[in-house]
Design an enzyme around this catalytic site. Structure first.
Site, PDB file in Angstrom:
ATOM      1  N   ASN A  94       0.935  -1.256  -0.094  1.00 29.76           N
ATOM      2  CA  ASN A  94       0.138   0.123   0.017  1.00 29.76           C
ATOM      3  C   ASN A  94       0.779   1.308   0.103  1.00 29.76           C
ATOM      4  O   ASN A  94       0.197   2.369  -0.484  1.00 29.76           O
ATOM      5  CB  ASN A  94      -0.887  -0.155   1.310  1.00 29.76           C
ATOM      6  CG  ASN A  94      -1.475   1.317   1.450  1.00 29.76           C
ATOM      7  OD1 ASN A  94      -2.289   1.814   0.970  1.00 29.76           O
ATOM      8  ND2 ASN A  94      -0.835   2.035   2.572  1.00 29.76           N
ATOM      9  N   TYR A 162       3.438  10.029 -11.325  1.00 31.59           N
ATOM     10  CA  TYR A 162       2.473   9.027 -10.311  1.00 31.59           C
ATOM     11  C   TYR A 162       1.742   8.375 -11.091  1.00 31.59           C
ATOM     12  O   TYR A 162       1.416   7.013 -11.047  1.00 31.59           O
ATOM     13  CB  TYR A 162       1.761  10.153  -9.454  1.00 31.59           C
ATOM     14  CG  TYR A 162       0.755   9.157  -8.626  1.00 31.59           C
ATOM     15  CD1 TYR A 162       1.082   8.841  -7.412  1.00 31.59           C
ATOM     16  CD2 TYR A 162      -0.520   9.121  -8.943  1.00 31.59           C
ATOM     17  CE1 TYR A 162       0.029   8.235  -6.473  1.00 31.59           C
ATOM     18  CE2 TYR A 162      -1.706   8.593  -8.052  1.00 31.59           C
ATOM     19  CZ  TYR A 162      -1.325   8.087  -6.898  1.00 31.59           C
ATOM     20  OH  TYR A 162      -1.969   7.591  -6.016  1.00 31.59           O
TER      21      TYR A 162
HETATM   22  P1  NDP Z   1      -0.745   8.438   3.127  1.00 34.38           P
HETATM   23  O1  NDP Z   1       0.236   9.614   2.717  1.00 34.38           O
HETATM   24  O2  NDP Z   1      -1.819   8.969   3.976  1.00 34.38           O
HETATM   25  O3  NDP Z   1      -0.129   7.094   3.716  1.00 34.38           O
HETATM   26  C1  NDP Z   1       0.758   6.499   2.944  1.00 34.38           C
HETATM   27  C2  NDP Z   1       1.798   5.753   4.138  1.00 34.38           C
HETATM   28  O4  NDP Z   1       2.744   5.260   3.271  1.00 34.38           O
HETATM   29  C3  NDP Z   1       2.394   7.071   5.081  1.00 34.38           C
HETATM   30  O5  NDP Z   1       2.327   6.320   6.343  1.00 34.38           O
HETATM   31  C4  NDP Z   1       3.806   6.995   4.762  1.00 34.38           C
HETATM   32  O6  NDP Z   1       4.535   7.145   5.628  1.00 34.38           O
HETATM   33  C5  NDP Z   1       3.960   5.416   4.164  1.00 34.38           C
HETATM   34  N1  NDP Z   1       5.246   5.438   3.285  1.00 34.38           N
HETATM   35  C6  NDP Z   1       5.577   6.498   2.188  1.00 34.38           C
HETATM   36  N2  NDP Z   1       6.682   6.003   1.621  1.00 34.38           N
HETATM   37  C7  NDP Z   1       6.917   4.849   2.320  1.00 34.38           C
HETATM   38  C8  NDP Z   1       8.242   3.859   2.106  1.00 34.38           C
HETATM   39  N3  NDP Z   1       9.002   4.388   1.398  1.00 34.38           N
HETATM   40  N4  NDP Z   1       8.265   2.832   2.826  1.00 34.38           N
HETATM   41  C9  NDP Z   1       7.102   2.735   3.683  1.00 34.38           C
HETATM   42  N5  NDP Z   1       6.057   3.473   4.031  1.00 34.38           N
HETATM   43  C10 NDP Z   1       5.945   4.613   3.268  1.00 34.38           C
HETATM   44  O7  NDP Z   1      -1.307   7.865   1.732  1.00 34.38           O
HETATM   45  P2  NDP Z   1      -2.708   7.123   1.286  1.00 34.38           P
HETATM   46  O8  NDP Z   1      -3.290   6.497   2.360  1.00 34.38           O
HETATM   47  O9  NDP Z   1      -3.662   8.031   0.664  1.00 34.38           O
HETATM   48  O10 NDP Z   1      -2.178   6.332   0.101  1.00 34.38           O
HETATM   49  C11 NDP Z   1      -2.015   4.996   0.245  1.00 34.38           C
HETATM   50  C12 NDP Z   1      -1.995   4.442  -1.072  1.00 34.38           C
HETATM   51  O11 NDP Z   1      -3.054   4.434  -1.646  1.00 34.38           O
HETATM   52  C13 NDP Z   1      -0.652   4.843  -1.971  1.00 34.38           C
HETATM   53  O12 NDP Z   1      -0.136   3.872  -2.707  1.00 34.38           O
HETATM   54  C14 NDP Z   1      -1.635   5.817  -2.769  1.00 34.38           C
HETATM   55  O13 NDP Z   1      -0.845   6.117  -4.143  1.00 34.38           O
HETATM   56  C15 NDP Z   1      -3.068   5.133  -3.006  1.00 34.38           C
HETATM   57  N6  NDP Z   1      -3.878   5.810  -3.474  1.00 34.38           N
HETATM   58  C16 NDP Z   1      -4.445   7.107  -2.610  1.00 34.38           C
HETATM   59  C17 NDP Z   1      -5.592   7.917  -3.080  1.00 34.38           C
HETATM   60  C18 NDP Z   1      -5.871   9.009  -2.403  1.00 34.38           C
HETATM   61  O14 NDP Z   1      -6.552   9.781  -2.994  1.00 34.38           O
HETATM   62  N7  NDP Z   1      -5.668   9.126  -1.374  1.00 34.38           N
HETATM   63  C19 NDP Z   1      -6.119   7.578  -4.616  1.00 34.38           C
HETATM   64  C20 NDP Z   1      -5.591   6.413  -5.330  1.00 34.38           C
HETATM   65  C21 NDP Z   1      -4.551   5.722  -4.679  1.00 34.38           C
HETATM   66  P3  NDP Z   1       5.185   8.758   5.721  1.00 34.38           P
HETATM   67  O15 NDP Z   1       4.015   9.454   6.451  1.00 34.38           O
HETATM   68  O16 NDP Z   1       6.543   8.490   6.658  1.00 34.38           O
HETATM   69  O17 NDP Z   1       5.538   9.148   4.258  1.00 34.38           O
END
Ligand code: NDP
Length: 257
Positions: A94, A162
């Site tokens: 995720n 992206y």
């Molecule tokens: P958030 O930014 O709320 O959460 C993402 C989480 O991933 C954070 O805790 C972040 O930690 C962590 N993260 C980032 N980089 C890494 C890494 N290198 N290794 C481990 N953990 C990492 O995002 P969302 O919950 O919105 O997104 C989750 C997924 O859903 C993503 O893949 C996103 O692309 C996808 N998505 C989201 C949409 C949206 O509108 N929100 C729409 C479509 C898809 P940290 O805070 O430290 O960066």
């Protein structure tokens, strides 16, 4: 029989980026279904906060500090989790970043590479490392989080990096699904619309941006993390036993227009 298939009792599930946003909702959904959840997040504080919020709801979860862009660390984490629990049944890849809003011609090398590194490379490193344990056991379910941006080009914000990363996640999902289909490991992806999480926070500061998105959305609303979590729960469960290589759109109808 049918509700039973949604239970995940005794299963070990790893959720990358599981400390907040969609990942945290997924962690909660899998835990509520009975799985032992391991939140694998890069930020120890965010992971601990996620763990605490699950504990408040009565769901104990483990935490692993993990940056998915580091392949050796990902392999070490998969091996350590397997050594500790003796099984890994579910992986939800995720973790993702967006860094939206930069025109293609202005995108720096660093910007492009960072998004591809988390969103595509990270998903592959995790699929590769965790699948090894699943393939050895002859069972497992992987759910990758893609995006509607892998199907359409969002507007008005520029985010070529992206969009390309998410289209690649979808095709990677299908490729891995076919490689592992006959060996008990299913690989699917979910492609969400805009979901209210910290990732899309930038949009509230741009006048008219969210309103424009809503006009392009047949349901006329944003999604909530739990609405993605329930789809992931289904795909991770035996209720989806015939599904592999599917990219499930959970997008309020966005891609229909
Ligand atoms: P958030 O930014 O709320 O959460 C993402 C989480 O991933 C954070 O805790 C972040 O930690 C962590 N993260 C980032 N980089 C890494 C890494 N290198 N290794 C481990 N953990 C990492 O995002 P969302 O919950 O919105 O997104 C989750 C997924 O859903 C993503 O893949 C996103 O692309 C996808 N998505 C989201 C949409 C949206 O509108 N929100 C729409 C479509 C898809 P940290 O805070 O430290 O960066």
């Amino acid at each position: 029989m049918y509700l039973e298939k949604l239970r995940l009792d005794g299963r070990v599930a790893v959720v990358t980026g599981g400390g907040r946003g969609i990942g945290l909702a997924i962690s909660e959904a899998l835990a509520e279904a009975g799985a032992h959840v391991i939140i694998a997040d890069m930020d120890a504080e965010i992971a601990a906060a996620g763990q605490a919020s699950l504990a408040e709801k009565g769901f104990p979860a483990d935490v692993v500090e993990l940056d998915v862009t580091k392949p050796a660390d990902v392999t070490a984490a998969a091996d350590a989790i397997f050594a500790r629990h003796g099984r890994i049944d579910i992986l939800v890849a995720n973790a993702g970043i967006a860094r939206s809003g930069v025109a293609a011609e202005d995108t720096t090398d660093e910007h492009w590479l960072s998004v591809i590194d988390v969103n595509l490379n990270g998903v592959f490193w995790c699929n590769r490392a965790f699948s090894r344990h699943m393939l050895a056991a002859g069972r497992g379910a992987i759910v990758n989080i893609g995006s509607m941006s892998g199907f359409i080009v969002n507007r008005p914000q520029n985010q070529s990096y992206y969009n390309a990363s998410k289209a690649a996640v979808h095709h990677l999902t299908k490729s891995l699904a076919t490689e592992w289909a006959a060996r008990g490991v299913r690989v699917n992806a979910v492609a969400p619309t805009y979901i209210e999480t910290p990732l899309m926070k930038f949009a509230w500061d741009v006048p008219g941006m969210v309103e424009g998105w809503l006009e392009d959305t047949p349901m006329g609303r944003l999604g909530q993390p739990h609405e993605i979590a329930s789809v992931v729960h289904f795909l991770a469960s035996d209720a989806a036993s015939l599904m592999t290589g599917s990219i499930v759109q959970a997008d309020a109808g966005f891609t229909c227009w």
